[in-house]
Design a protein around this motif. Sequence first.
Motif, PDB file in Angstrom:
ATOM      1  N   TRP A  64       0.839  -1.206   0.000  1.00  0.00           N
ATOM      2  CA  TRP A  64       0.000   0.000   0.000  1.00  0.00           C
ATOM      3  C   TRP A  64       0.864   1.242   0.000  1.00  0.00           C
ATOM      4  CZ3 TRP A  64      -5.374  -0.319   0.112  1.00  0.00           C
ATOM      5  CH2 TRP A  64      -5.892  -1.608   0.308  1.00  0.00           C
ATOM      6  N   LEU A  65       0.570   2.127  -0.929  1.00  0.00           N
ATOM      7  CA  LEU A  65       1.177   3.455  -0.887  1.00  0.00           C
ATOM      8  C   LEU A  65       0.282   4.321  -0.006  1.00  0.00           C
ATOM      9  CD1 LEU A  65       2.180   3.895  -4.611  1.00  0.00           C
ATOM     10  CD2 LEU A  65       3.745   3.949  -2.655  1.00  0.00           C
ATOM     11  N   VAL A  66       0.872   4.888   1.043  1.00  0.00           N
ATOM     12  CA  VAL A  66       0.124   5.708   1.992  1.00  0.00           C
ATOM     13  C   VAL A  66       0.474   7.168   1.725  1.00  0.00           C
ATOM     14  CG1 VAL A  66      -0.230   6.245   4.429  1.00  0.00           C
ATOM     15  CG2 VAL A  66       0.182   3.865   3.711  1.00  0.00           C
ATOM     16  N   ILE A  67      -0.500   7.937   1.281  1.00  0.00           N
ATOM     17  CA  ILE A  67      -0.265   9.347   0.969  1.00  0.00           C
ATOM     18  C   ILE A  67      -0.893  10.205   2.055  1.00  0.00           C
ATOM     19  CG2 ILE A  67      -0.578  11.199  -0.718  1.00  0.00           C
ATOM     20  CD1 ILE A  67      -0.858   9.047  -2.862  1.00  0.00           C
ATOM     21  N   ARG A  68      -0.052  10.959   2.767  1.00  0.00           N
ATOM     22  CA  ARG A  68      -0.537  11.886   3.796  1.00  0.00           C
ATOM     23  C   ARG A  68      -0.329  13.292   3.290  1.00  0.00           C
ATOM     24  NH1 ARG A  68       1.686   9.463   9.394  1.00  0.00           N
ATOM     25  NH2 ARG A  68       3.146   8.213   8.185  1.00  0.00           N
ATOM     26  N   LEU A  69      -1.356  14.088   3.274  1.00  0.00           N
ATOM     27  CA  LEU A  69      -1.300  15.411   2.672  1.00  0.00           C
ATOM     28  C   LEU A  69      -0.738  16.467   3.617  1.00  0.00           C
ATOM     29  CD1 LEU A  69      -2.377  15.142  -0.181  1.00  0.00           C
ATOM     30  CD2 LEU A  69      -3.827  13.778   1.264  1.00  0.00           C
ATOM     31  N   GLY A  70      -0.612  16.156   4.910  1.00  0.00           N
ATOM     32  CA  GLY A  70      -0.142  17.171   5.856  1.00  0.00           C
ATOM     33  C   GLY A  70      -1.072  18.367   5.834  1.00  0.00           C
ATOM     34  N   ARG A 110       3.909   0.506   2.471  1.00  0.00           N
ATOM     35  CA  ARG A 110       3.792  -0.481   3.542  1.00  0.00           C
ATOM     36  C   ARG A 110       3.338  -1.813   2.950  1.00  0.00           C
ATOM     37  NH1 ARG A 110       0.875   2.037   8.783  1.00  0.00           N
ATOM     38  NH2 ARG A 110       1.447   4.227   8.509  1.00  0.00           N
ATOM     39  N   PRO A 111       3.784  -2.889   3.548  1.00  0.00           N
ATOM     40  CA  PRO A 111       3.354  -4.206   3.063  1.00  0.00           C
ATOM     41  C   PRO A 111       1.873  -4.483   3.371  1.00  0.00           C
ATOM     42  CG  PRO A 111       4.820  -4.425   4.957  1.00  0.00           C
ATOM     43  CD  PRO A 111       4.817  -2.979   4.585  1.00  0.00           C
ATOM     44  N   GLN A 112       1.392  -3.878   4.455  1.00  0.00           N
ATOM     45  CA  GLN A 112       0.017  -4.169   4.896  1.00  0.00           C
ATOM     46  C   GLN A 112      -0.827  -2.896   4.939  1.00  0.00           C
ATOM     47  OE1 GLN A 112      -0.861  -7.308   5.634  1.00  0.00           O
ATOM     48  NE2 GLN A 112       1.210  -8.163   5.544  1.00  0.00           N
TER      49      GLN A 112
END
Length: 255
Positions: A64-70, A110-112
């Motif tokens: 999973w690509l985790v995108i946090r926009l801040g 992340r893998p999960q």
Amino acid sequence: MPELPEAETLARQLQNLIAGRSLRQITVLSQRVTRDPLAQVRQQRVDRVQRYGKWVLLQVDVGWLVIRLGMTGTLRWCAPQGPYTRAILHFEHGWLCFNDIRQFGSITLRPQLPNELGPDPLEMDHRDWCSMLRSNRALKPALLDQRKLRGLGNIYTDEILFAAGLHPLVEATRLGEPQIERLERCTVEILERAIELGGSSISDFVDVYGRPGRYQFEHRIFRRAGEPCSRCGERIQRIVVAQRGTYYCPACQRL
DNA sequence: ATTACTACCTGACAGC
DNA sequence: TGCTGTCAGGTAGTAA
């Protein structure tokens, strides 16, 4: 910028744009974006796009690509690279710029599926609410704690507390049954309406096509200090709670 | 374990 | 014009 409704707006648009498509590669333009080796992510099928709290998740072959926009992150489809473009995701049929002036945002791999945050306010039942309110702190800081419940930020917390007639500094644990029910109902109503209008654009938020949201025109309390309350006419106040500017009506939201 | 506060960045704006 | 101070939608990391 991004709280739950803004992240939901982006996730829905990206689901339509890139689900089932191939992510060819990722260009990282600022090393503050990530510590993960994103440049090695090549030729990944994007299975789906979803929101997790305020985050946008892309499911790819390797995880999973985790995108946090801040505070100031945006995701722009096929937009030209600009001075604040921090990463570019290249697809078979276009590209996605991750722009972020203040660089509080990030993209990680992340893998999960992430699972460290509290329940989603649009999926919580009454028991979830009661257990998240079992806390030795003021109501607003409790609502902002992403490990207790995921997705509320400064804007929507103030709007929800105003709608529910609750003071931001009331002890979470002192809410009675009718107040908890009001809080549940107002949370869902406000978040769903904000999603309908594409989120709030106070300064930076735009959707993947560069269009601002429209929910800011329905803000009744946020950043309206000094104006008369739309319900009772009392002057709206600004105080600081949990180091955040906090707006409330002293008449409608009594301690 | 839970809660509180600082620091991370850059820009917009008000006041001198 | 240019300087200084304040504010900004989030959240790690650290301290109590």
